[in-house]
Design an enzyme around this catalytic site. Structure first.
Site, PDB file in Angstrom:
ATOM      1  N   SER A   1       0.979  -1.223   0.094  1.00 22.36           N
ATOM      2  CA  SER A   1      -0.010  -0.093   0.113  1.00 22.36           C
ATOM      3  C   SER A   1       0.955   1.365  -0.200  1.00 22.36           C
ATOM      4  CB  SER A   1      -0.790  -0.129   1.065  1.00 22.36           C
ATOM      5  OG  SER A   1      -0.229   0.008   2.323  1.00 22.36           O
ATOM      6  N   LYS A   2       0.216   2.407   0.021  1.00 21.09           N
ATOM      7  CA  LYS A   2       1.076   3.525  -0.086  1.00 21.09           C
ATOM      8  C   LYS A   2       1.946   3.716   0.996  1.00 21.09           C
ATOM      9  CE  LYS A   2      -2.933   2.969  -1.111  1.00 21.09           C
ATOM     10  NZ  LYS A   2      -3.794   2.055   0.000  1.00 21.09           N
ATOM     11  N   ARG A   3       1.570   3.395   2.028  1.00 20.39           N
ATOM     12  CA  ARG A   3       2.585   3.557   3.021  1.00 20.39           C
ATOM     13  C   ARG A   3       4.127   2.768   2.756  1.00 20.39           C
ATOM     14  NH1 ARG A   3       2.102  -0.511   7.076  1.00 20.39           N
ATOM     15  NH2 ARG A   3       0.764  -1.957   6.478  1.00 20.39           N
ATOM     16  N   HIS A   4       4.108   1.952   1.842  1.00 23.20           N
ATOM     17  CA  HIS A   4       5.218   1.198   1.401  1.00 23.20           C
ATOM     18  C   HIS A   4       6.049   2.068   0.220  1.00 23.20           C
ATOM     19  CE1 HIS A   4       2.882  -2.485   2.802  1.00 23.20           C
ATOM     20  NE2 HIS A   4       3.971  -2.489   3.804  1.00 23.20           N
ATOM     21  N   GLY A   5       5.541   3.244   0.053  1.00 23.80           N
ATOM     22  CA  GLY A   5       5.992   4.089  -1.191  1.00 23.80           C
ATOM     23  C   GLY A   5       5.175   3.931  -2.333  1.00 23.80           C
TER      24      GLY A   5
END
Length: 474
Positions: free
Chosen positions: A243-247
């Site tokens: 997800s976004k929090r992984h980049g």
RNA sequence: GCCCUCGUCAUCUAGCCAGGUUAGGAUACAGGCCUUUCAAGCCUGCGGCGGGGGUUCAAAUCCCCCCGAGGGCACCA
């Protein structure tokens, strides 16, 4: 005839995980000589994002995943779903549910508190005509729920996982049409897959639990049941769903970071599948040739950025300079190194061979090539201190300027002979001449090969840079 | 909590279905060679069958239990 589809919902950019699903569908269609269909699942109007429609198509095209039919839009097929729901209602496969969201939510919480599965309690399943009439009179609009059998089970054979079965008691009477008359995913999906004559449903593992619900609908409607293949999820480094929090997660983001489409495609193919024979680099044609659903992995795969970067550098190295020059152009413009309308494309094509095995992404191109375009270069301080400050190197630089000034023509070969000759006459190693010159011309200790760079830069600019550098430290 | 799925180096994976090589490759990391810098390339190294039982002459492979991970449990898709 094999017919497969990729059915994203337009809630954002094309996610790398979705892109992998699209790729596997596309590969399977190509491999089997079938048809690849694109369908946009936009039934949740609230969640639709206008720009997502274009972004998804754009990403698909960029990856080269072309479709033979579509894009179909579910929002334009509502009449079809309504007809089907009407039929299910008439034939007793579904029923209206008048429960309010708050009521449902409350009962769900209570079930959870009792340690039970938070399922719909079938409150409206056996409402009498009179009760229904009462709700209708009150003006309550019902949602339509599917009447799931109370006993028994539904099982299916997944091409990748084998037999999977669900007890009916684990499946709630799910909503097939909301009170606003818009169908939900499971209903629309079945109806479309049927009318589009989809033979193989290849989708993410997160849909496994939807499958029995859909099969129930297929059976109620008397539709033939397609084959299913559920692909493993793609995880972030922390093993949670990517997800976004992984980049960056969108295909377009990787394009903007300077990745080549063939690298992204190759990378995606390796996530959950692998060609025979210890190979990592695989072309689109080879993928089509060798792809098999049966060979897809069952376990989730962690997104390995290092490998993507490695694949990208491979494709950078092996791309024809002319193609790379065109691909690099937008990145050079973005950094202001090349101005609009001023495309020295032939110079770029000469520069590419010097940097394409060094830059790992197109985004790195400006950093490697800026000194070719800049009028004034900036010096790295540590580089100046190390190679330009002292007496010897300044002297060598001055001598270099003198020998280069009389060179004709100003070719790599001539430059090399001249500089090595100079080093020999002065009794120093060649690098004592090369390094100061590199710093003078590029401002850095790390650069593309010096001799070739000078030849491309030209005699005039080279001499200019040396003069500037000497002035800078003088 | 309940249901489903999965488990080979740090990561992607070959091998599993049809038990029998020192469990192979790639990325990453470390070192070396090459070299005008940095890369690239080549070579070497590091490192794994989640655990425990069982079946068998022999188990990564077949069976069972445990543990772990992921997914699902919406009038989202």
């Amino acid at each position: 005839m094999v017919r497969v589809r990729f059915a994203p919902s337009p809630t954002g950019h094309l996610h790398m995980g979705s892109a992998r699903t699209a790729l596997f569908n596309w590969l399977y269609a190509r491999k089997m000589g079938g048809v690849f269909i694109l369908r946009i699942e936009d039934t949740d109007l609230r969640r639709n994002v206008d720009e997502a429609f274009g972004a998804i198509l754009e990403a698909m095209r960029w990856l080269g995943l072309d479709w033979q039919e579509g894009p179909y839009y579910q929002s334009q097929r509502l009449h079809l779903y309504r007809e089907v729901v009407k039929r299910l209602l008439e034939e007793g496969w579904a029923y209206p549910c008048y429960c309010l969201p708050q009521e449902l939510e409350e009962r769900r919480r209570e079930a959870l508190k009792r340690g039970e599965k938070p399922m719909y309690d079938r409150h409206c399943r056996d409402l009498s005509p009179k009760e229904r009439e009462k709700w209708e009179k009150e003006g309550r609009k019902p949602a339509i729920r599917f009447k799931v059998p109370l006993e028994g089970k539904t099982s299916f054979r997944d091409i990748i996982r084998g037999r999977i079965e669900f007890l009916h008691q684990e499946i709630e009477d799910f909503v097939i049409m909301r009170k606003d008359g818009i169908p939900t995913y499971n209903l629309a999906c079945v109806v479309d897959d049927h009318y589009m004559e989809i033979t193989h449903i290849i989708r993410g593992e997160d849909h496994i639990s939807n499958t029995p619900k859909q099969i129930l609908i297929y059976n109620a409607l008397g539709y033939p049941i397609p084959q299913f293949a559920h692909l493993p999820m793609i995880l972030g480094p922390d093993k949670s769903r990517l997800s976004k929090r992984h980049g960056a997660t969108s295909v377009n983001a990787y394009r903007d970071m300077g990745f080549l489409p063939e690298a992204v495609l190759n990378f995606l193919a390796l996530l959950g599948w692998s060609p025979g024979g210890n190979r990592e680099i695989i072309s689109r044609e080879e993928m089509i040739e060798e792809f098999e659903l049966e060979g897809v992995k069952r376990h989730p795969a962690v997104f390995n950025m290092d490998k993507l970067i490695w694949l990208n550098s491979h494709y950078m190295k092996t791309s024809p300079p002319s193609r790379l020059a065109h691909l690099a152009l937008p990145f050079l413009k973005r950094e202001g190194l090349i101005k609009e309308g001023d495309y020295p494309i032939e110079i770029l094509e000469r520069i590419m061979p010097l940097v394409q095995e060094r830059a790992k992404t197109l985004e790195e191109m400006p950093r490697w090539t800026d000194f070719f375009f800049k009028q004034e270069i900036e010096y790295e301080q540590s580089a100046v201190e190390e190679w330009l400050r002292d007496e010897l190197h300044r002297k060598l630089l001055l001598l270099a300027k003198e020998v280069l000034a009389v060179l004709e023509p100003f070719t790599k070969e001539n430059i090399e002979v001249a500089l090595r000759g100079l080093a020999e006459r002065e009794g120093v190693k060649a690098k004592e001449v090369f390094h100061p010159l590199r710093v003078a011309v590029t401002g850095r200790t790390v650069s593309p090969p010096l001799l070739e760079s000078l030849a491309i830069l030209g005699k005039e600019k080279t001499l200019q840079r040396i003069t500037q550098a000497l002035k800078y430290v003088g």
